[in-house]
Structure formats: C-alpha cells, structure tokens
Design a protein around this motif. Structure first.
Motif, PDB file in Angstrom:
ATOM      1  N   VAL A   1      31.171 -32.490  31.579  1.00  0.00           N
ATOM      2  CA  VAL A   1      31.819 -33.571  30.833  1.00  0.00           C
ATOM      3  C   VAL A   1      30.934 -34.040  29.677  1.00  0.00           C
ATOM      4  CG1 VAL A   1      32.661 -35.941  31.008  1.00  0.00           C
ATOM      5  CG2 VAL A   1      33.210 -34.294  32.808  1.00  0.00           C
ATOM      6  N   VAL A   2      29.641 -34.173  29.924  1.00  0.00           N
ATOM      7  CA  VAL A   2      28.728 -34.615  28.860  1.00  0.00           C
ATOM      8  C   VAL A   2      28.667 -33.583  27.740  1.00  0.00           C
ATOM      9  CG1 VAL A   2      26.313 -35.106  28.354  1.00  0.00           C
ATOM     10  CG2 VAL A   2      27.385 -36.108  30.375  1.00  0.00           C
ATOM     11  N   TRP A   3      28.603 -32.308  28.110  1.00  0.00           N
ATOM     12  CA  TRP A   3      28.529 -31.247  27.089  1.00  0.00           C
ATOM     13  C   TRP A   3      29.765 -31.253  26.196  1.00  0.00           C
ATOM     14  CZ3 TRP A   3      24.676 -27.424  26.423  1.00  0.00           C
ATOM     15  CH2 TRP A   3      24.994 -26.414  25.496  1.00  0.00           C
ATOM     16  N   ASN A   4      30.919 -31.411  26.793  1.00  0.00           N
ATOM     17  CA  ASN A   4      32.161 -31.330  26.030  1.00  0.00           C
ATOM     18  C   ASN A   4      32.613 -32.688  25.485  1.00  0.00           C
ATOM     19  OD1 ASN A   4      33.238 -28.406  26.466  1.00  0.00           O
ATOM     20  ND2 ASN A   4      32.570 -29.087  28.500  1.00  0.00           N
ATOM     21  N   THR A   5      31.774 -33.706  25.610  1.00  0.00           N
ATOM     22  CA  THR A   5      32.136 -35.020  25.077  1.00  0.00           C
ATOM     23  C   THR A   5      31.148 -35.496  24.024  1.00  0.00           C
ATOM     24  OG1 THR A   5      33.133 -35.594  27.208  1.00  0.00           O
ATOM     25  CG2 THR A   5      32.662 -37.406  25.705  1.00  0.00           C
ATOM     26  N   LEU A   6      29.864 -35.384  24.286  1.00  0.00           N
ATOM     27  CA  LEU A   6      28.850 -35.945  23.402  1.00  0.00           C
ATOM     28  C   LEU A   6      28.314 -34.944  22.383  1.00  0.00           C
ATOM     29  CD1 LEU A   6      26.833 -38.055  26.015  1.00  0.00           C
ATOM     30  CD2 LEU A   6      28.726 -38.784  24.544  1.00  0.00           C
ATOM     31  N   LEU A   7      28.385 -33.676  22.676  1.00  0.00           N
ATOM     32  CA  LEU A   7      27.852 -32.681  21.745  1.00  0.00           C
ATOM     33  C   LEU A   7      28.840 -32.435  20.602  1.00  0.00           C
ATOM     34  CD1 LEU A   7      26.201 -30.102  24.158  1.00  0.00           C
ATOM     35  CD2 LEU A   7      25.118 -31.951  22.891  1.00  0.00           C
ATOM     36  N   PRO A   8      28.375 -31.830  19.521  1.00  0.00           N
ATOM     37  CA  PRO A   8      29.281 -31.551  18.385  1.00  0.00           C
ATOM     38  C   PRO A   8      30.426 -30.632  18.798  1.00  0.00           C
ATOM     39  CG  PRO A   8      26.991 -31.323  17.726  1.00  0.00           C
ATOM     40  CD  PRO A   8      26.981 -31.494  19.206  1.00  0.00           C
ATOM     41  N   GLU A   9      31.501 -30.691  18.031  1.00  0.00           N
ATOM     42  CA  GLU A   9      32.690 -29.915  18.363  1.00  0.00           C
ATOM     43  C   GLU A   9      32.455 -28.417  18.237  1.00  0.00           C
ATOM     44  OE1 GLU A   9      35.911 -31.211  15.990  1.00  0.00           O
ATOM     45  OE2 GLU A   9      36.012 -33.230  16.889  1.00  0.00           O
ATOM     46  N   SER A  10      31.469 -28.026  17.457  1.00  0.00           N
ATOM     47  CA  SER A  10      31.220 -26.593  17.274  1.00  0.00           C
ATOM     48  C   SER A  10      30.693 -25.916  18.532  1.00  0.00           C
ATOM     49  CB  SER A  10      30.221 -26.392  16.126  1.00  0.00           C
ATOM     50  OG  SER A  10      28.997 -27.061  16.426  1.00  0.00           O
ATOM     51  N   VAL A  11      30.052 -26.681  19.413  1.00  0.00           N
ATOM     52  CA  VAL A  11      29.495 -26.097  20.638  1.00  0.00           C
ATOM     53  C   VAL A  11      30.329 -26.442  21.873  1.00  0.00           C
ATOM     54  CG1 VAL A  11      27.135 -26.040  19.750  1.00  0.00           C
ATOM     55  CG2 VAL A  11      27.963 -28.083  20.924  1.00  0.00           C
ATOM     56  N   ARG A  12      31.363 -27.201  21.696  1.00  0.00           N
ATOM     57  CA  ARG A  12      32.215 -27.529  22.836  1.00  0.00           C
ATOM     58  C   ARG A  12      33.113 -26.332  23.165  1.00  0.00           C
ATOM     59  NH1 ARG A  12      34.472 -33.515  21.003  1.00  0.00           N
ATOM     60  NH2 ARG A  12      32.415 -34.518  20.731  1.00  0.00           N
TER      61      ARG A  12
ATOM     62  N   PRO B   1      41.545 -32.940  27.749  1.00  0.00           N
ATOM     63  CA  PRO B   1      41.329 -33.428  29.133  1.00  0.00           C
ATOM     64  C   PRO B   1      40.704 -32.422  30.082  1.00  0.00           C
ATOM     65  CG  PRO B   1      43.612 -32.802  28.887  1.00  0.00           C
ATOM     66  CD  PRO B   1      42.958 -32.513  27.572  1.00  0.00           C
ATOM     67  N   PHE B   2      39.844 -31.548  29.601  1.00  0.00           N
ATOM     68  CA  PHE B   2      39.056 -30.637  30.441  1.00  0.00           C
ATOM     69  C   PHE B   2      39.967 -29.750  31.312  1.00  0.00           C
ATOM     70  CE2 PHE B   2      36.706 -34.730  30.158  1.00  0.00           C
ATOM     71  CZ  PHE B   2      35.788 -34.346  29.197  1.00  0.00           C
ATOM     72  N   ILE B   3      40.816 -29.013  30.648  1.00  0.00           N
ATOM     73  CA  ILE B   3      41.772 -28.160  31.372  1.00  0.00           C
ATOM     74  C   ILE B   3      41.051 -27.019  32.092  1.00  0.00           C
ATOM     75  CG2 ILE B   3      43.761 -26.636  31.084  1.00  0.00           C
ATOM     76  CD1 ILE B   3      44.590 -28.360  28.719  1.00  0.00           C
ATOM     77  N   PHE B   4      40.059 -26.450  31.425  1.00  0.00           N
ATOM     78  CA  PHE B   4      39.338 -25.339  32.045  1.00  0.00           C
ATOM     79  C   PHE B   4      38.557 -25.809  33.283  1.00  0.00           C
ATOM     80  CE2 PHE B   4      35.765 -22.181  32.020  1.00  0.00           C
ATOM     81  CZ  PHE B   4      36.543 -21.111  32.423  1.00  0.00           C
ATOM     82  N   LEU B   5      37.995 -27.014  33.223  1.00  0.00           N
ATOM     83  CA  LEU B   5      37.301 -27.569  34.395  1.00  0.00           C
ATOM     84  C   LEU B   5      38.277 -27.787  35.548  1.00  0.00           C
ATOM     85  CD1 LEU B   5      34.798 -28.800  35.743  1.00  0.00           C
ATOM     86  CD2 LEU B   5      35.389 -30.978  34.655  1.00  0.00           C
TER      87      LEU B   5
END
Length: 210
Positions: free
Chosen positions: A102-113, A118-122
């Motif tokens: 969640v932290v990786w896909n929320t706080l990091l830039p969109e280029s690395v997400r 809503p985290f469908i893959f998770l």
C-alpha cells in the motif's frame, strides 16, 4: 477322631462346576469375538479389493491418464503449509507485505507504481492465497482424522487385549483361591491334634481303669 468334621473347601463340587462353566462361557465369548473380527476383515465378494465399508473404491482407469504424484509427500507438504498458515509469523509477514504494498503504490511516484488504488492486483493475490489455503487446511485435517482413526483402532485393540489378560488373570486368581481353600489351615490342624490328644487320653484312662 471326629469323622464328621470336614476340611474347608471339601464340600464344594458345586463351586468347581460353576467355575468350569464360567471358564467355558468366557472361552466361547472369546472365540465368538475372534470369529467376528475375522468376518469383518474378510473381503467382500462384490467389492473387489475393498475390505472395509468406510473406504471408497478405487476408481477405474479413465481414457485420459492424469500425471501421477506421491500423495504422502503432497500431504506432508500441505500439513507444513497449513501449520505455517496458523502461526503468528505468517500473520506478521502478511501484514508487512500488505503495508509495504500500500505504501509503495500510494506514496511513491506514479512512474514506479504497479497497482494503484483500489489495489485490484493485491485483492487478486489475497483471494488466490485464500483459495489455496482452504483446501490445504482441509487436506491437513483429513490426514489428522485418518491418524486419529488409526490411533483409536489401536487403542481399541489394546483395550481388548487388556480385557482378555484381565479375564485370564481373574480365572487364575479364582483357581488359586479354590486351591488354597482345599489346603488345611493351621486352626484345622490344631483342632485335629487336640482331638487326637483327647482321644489318646481317653484310651489311656480306660486302660488304667482296666
């Protein structure tokens, strides 16, 4: 000598007969139990190789041959996985992975997400993990049930042997008691000696008077 006096246990033919009848009855029960066990272990004529009713029949070979695997190794692996799923270590690791995801896909830039809200893959990964965990847990429970059934059968057989041994010891103790009942006791020997001495004294007195 007092001829009417009897030793203890001399007048017990009825007790002996009752003891023998009891032993014959117990032997008949043991033989009937053994025959019943042999009848249960005998394979049924219509069931092929199946010898027990609580075990399913082996299926006929189909047209498509499936890949073979070792069920024992797969069962052990499932038990290890199920045992690990029920530990606190698994819960901690799963919590750490979800928080990091969640932290990786929320706080990091969109280029690395790689999984935006809503985290469908998770959600898909958690559903896949749950769908595999449930059958593995059921398989481990089935193996545990099989072990419990085998242990119960062994305990039942052990208890039957203990009962048979106890009955045998009971018969032996009863025979020993019966044998000891026919042995002359100290009081009986003392009374017999006293009666003999009394009889000798009477004979001596009668001889002196003559």
């Amino acid at each position: 000598m007092d001829a009417d006096r009897k030793r203890p246990g001399d007048g017990g033919p009825g007790q002996r007969i009752q003891g023998e009848l009891r032993e014959l009855r117990q032997l008949r029960e043991l033989r009937a139990r053994e025959q019943r066990g042999r009848r249960e272990e005998r394979p049924s004529p219509s069931g092929g190789s199946r010898t027990r009713l609580d075990q399913p029949r082996t299926g006929r070979p189909g047209l498509v041959r499936l890949p073979a695997w070792d069920p024992e190794a797969f069962g052990k692996l499932s038990e290890r996985i199920a045992r690990f799923l029920g530990t606190g270590r698994f819960i901690v690791w799963m919590t750490v992975v979800i928080i990091a995801w969640v932290v990786w896909n929320t706080l990091l830039p969109e280029s690395v997400r790689f999984d935006d809200y809503p985290f469908i893959f998770l959600t898909l990964m958690l559903s896949l993990q749950a769908s595999y965990a449930a059958p593995l847990i059921l398989l481990a429970q089935n193996r545990q049930d099989d072990r419990d059934r085998v242990n119960m059968e062994q305990d039942r057989a052990r208890s039957d042997r203990n009962i048979a041994d106890t009955e045998y010891l009971t018969r032996e103790v009863a025979a020993l008691r019966q044998g000891l009942g026919e042995v002359a006791t100290r009081d009986f020997v003392r009374s017999e000696l006293q009666s003999l001495l009394k009889e000798l004294d009477e004979r001596r007195e009668s001889a002196d008077t003559l």
